[in-house]
Enzyme design. Structure first.
Site, mmCIF file in Angstrom:
data_model
loop_
_atom_site.group_PDB
_atom_site.id
_atom_site.type_symbol
_atom_site.label_atom_id
_atom_site.label_comp_id
_atom_site.label_asym_id
_atom_site.label_seq_id
_atom_site.Cartn_x
_atom_site.Cartn_y
_atom_site.Cartn_z
ATOM 1 N N LYS A 121 0.826 -1.209 0.000
ATOM 2 C CA LYS A 121 0.000 0.000 0.000
ATOM 3 C C LYS A 121 0.857 1.254 0.000
ATOM 4 O O LYS A 121 0.493 2.255 -0.608
ATOM 5 C CB LYS A 121 -0.954 0.003 1.198
ATOM 6 C CG LYS A 121 -2.089 -0.987 0.996
ATOM 7 C CD LYS A 121 -3.365 -0.584 1.717
ATOM 8 C CE LYS A 121 -4.525 -1.429 1.198
ATOM 9 N NZ LYS A 121 -5.407 -1.910 2.232
ATOM 10 N N LYS A 204 -11.709 -11.713 -11.492
ATOM 11 C CA LYS A 204 -12.659 -12.027 -10.434
ATOM 12 C C LYS A 204 -13.815 -11.027 -10.437
ATOM 13 O O LYS A 204 -13.604 -9.858 -10.746
ATOM 14 C CB LYS A 204 -11.926 -11.890 -9.083
ATOM 15 C CG LYS A 204 -11.985 -13.134 -8.230
ATOM 16 C CD LYS A 204 -11.163 -12.938 -6.980
ATOM 17 C CE LYS A 204 -12.064 -12.858 -5.768
ATOM 18 N NZ LYS A 204 -11.331 -12.949 -4.507
ATOM 19 N N LYS A 207 -16.280 -5.277 -7.045
ATOM 20 C CA LYS A 207 -17.152 -4.106 -6.993
ATOM 21 C C LYS A 207 -16.714 -3.075 -8.018
ATOM 22 O O LYS A 207 -17.459 -2.171 -8.339
ATOM 23 C CB LYS A 207 -17.128 -3.498 -5.586
ATOM 24 C CG LYS A 207 -15.746 -3.034 -5.153
ATOM 25 C CD LYS A 207 -15.762 -2.458 -3.749
ATOM 26 C CE LYS A 207 -14.394 -2.530 -3.121
ATOM 27 N NZ LYS A 207 -13.629 -1.368 -2.946
#
Ligand code: TRP
Length: 347
Positions: A121, A204, A207
């Protein structure tokens, strides 16, 4: 002599899912939520929504509140039973933040720096954009787990390192301050079935797919869900056969079909022998509509009655605190904190 057999206590499992989307999607349900629902029978289950973790990255307060409510309602609608399992929102149980602080103080700076999720991150957005909260994400997660003397933590492969740290911290604490924590087992669960994007079956379902048509949101109008199934990308050829390499689109549809009906993929293959992709899609659209409609209705019912949802979550937090407060009291005592008495009791 009489012998009595007491039934073995159920093992405790614990898991959490962050409130990061406006609605769960079908891939979440088939891959994870359903597992939680099923595990309630066999285990002493603790499930929660880690909203404290959600603020370790950029967030919007209004959005966070909304998402936490929706996700809570969706989990209950999907079958998490707040009487059977302990189901709550992390920030309602202050012991999580309290134990996290204690664990921070026995975690090495270097040790935390080596966590791959933090490294990934910060590599993306730079260390200056990262917060201390993000750095401490893993110790808060360890607190989540250790507070409940958890035996098993069903999580995905991406959480393996966090579990290793949790085990290390439990052992370290136990060695230094006396046996306090159950050392949880790393139970990396393979997603029971991976669901792919309907428009791009090599990715996959998520959202944030490239096209909204690739994802079935559990809160959307079931008519839209039906349309998305009917316009799903299929493959060259005509045969309905499970072959993720050659036929990723059709295979994905078969996986969804099988997951929602309990029919095996082999059964479905023979049922659809000689039929066309269109037949499969029309039938699957019905299956999906029959699945999402009651789920969506129940979610809306809960959302329409915020007092009832609040009551269910308060009930969960109360049950959670009964366990968490005992663990935290032991930790504080063993670390040398003075007991804090309430004045009401002294007078
Ligand atoms: N880190 C987990 C995830 O991103 C969420 C989580 C927070 C969790 N605390 C937990 C999972 C405790 C299992 C146990 O998926």
């Amino acid at each position: 002599m009489t012998s009595s057999t007491t039934p073995a206590a159920k093992k405790r499992i614990l898991s959490g899912a962050k409130p990061t989307a406006d609605s769960l999607h079908l891939g979440n349900y088939i891959g994870a939520v359903r597992n939680w629902v099923d595990m309630q029978a066999e285990y002493d289950a603790v499930f929660f929504i880690p909203d404290l973790h959600a603020i370790t990255v950029d967030f919007d307060p209004t959005e966070l509140a909304k998402r936490t409510r929706i996700v809570a309602a969706q989990y209950i609608a999907a079958g998490i039973d707040p009487d059977k399992s302990i189901f709550f929102v992390q920030s309602h149980v202050p012991e999580h933040a309290q134990l996290a602080w204690a664990l921070n103080c026995i975690t090495g700076f270097g040790e935390a720096s080596r966590m791959t999720q933090f490294k990934d991150k910060t590599q993306k957005s730079g260390a200056d954009a990262a917060t201390l909260g993000l750095f401490a994400y893993p110790t808060l997660m360890a607190a989540d787990i250790l507070l409940y003397q958890t035996d098993l933590v069903p999580v995905g492969e991406d959480q393996r390192q966090h579990l290793e740290l949790t085990r290390n911290l439990a052992q370290r604490f136990n060695t230094r301050f006396g046996a306090t924590f159950t050392v949880p087992e790393a139970t990396i669960v393979k997603e029971r079935a991976k669901i792919y994007d309907l428009q791009n079956p090599s990715a996959k379902m998520s959202k944030t797919g490239e096209s909204p048509n690739g994802t079935i949101q559990l809160l959307e109008d079931p008519k839209i869900a039906a349309k998305r199934i009917k316009s799903a990308v299929t493959d060259a050829g005509t045969e309905i056969r499970f072959d993720p390499e050659e036929k990723p689109g059709v295979s994905n549809l078969l996986t969804i079909y099988s997951s929602l009906t309990g029919k095996s993929v082999v059964e479905l293959e023979s049922e659809y022998q000689g039929k066309m992709y269109g037949h499969l899609k029309v039938d699957l659209a019905d299956v999906v509509v029959d699945f999402v409609t009651p789920l969506r209705d129940r979610t809306h019912e809960l959302m329409a009655d915020p007092a009832e949802l609040d009551r269910l979550l308060a009930h969960g937090a109360e049950r959670a605190r009964e366990i968490a407060s005992v663990t935290l009291a032991q930790v504080y005592e063993r670390m040398g904190f003075l007991p804090s008495f309430s004045l009401a009791g002294v007078r």
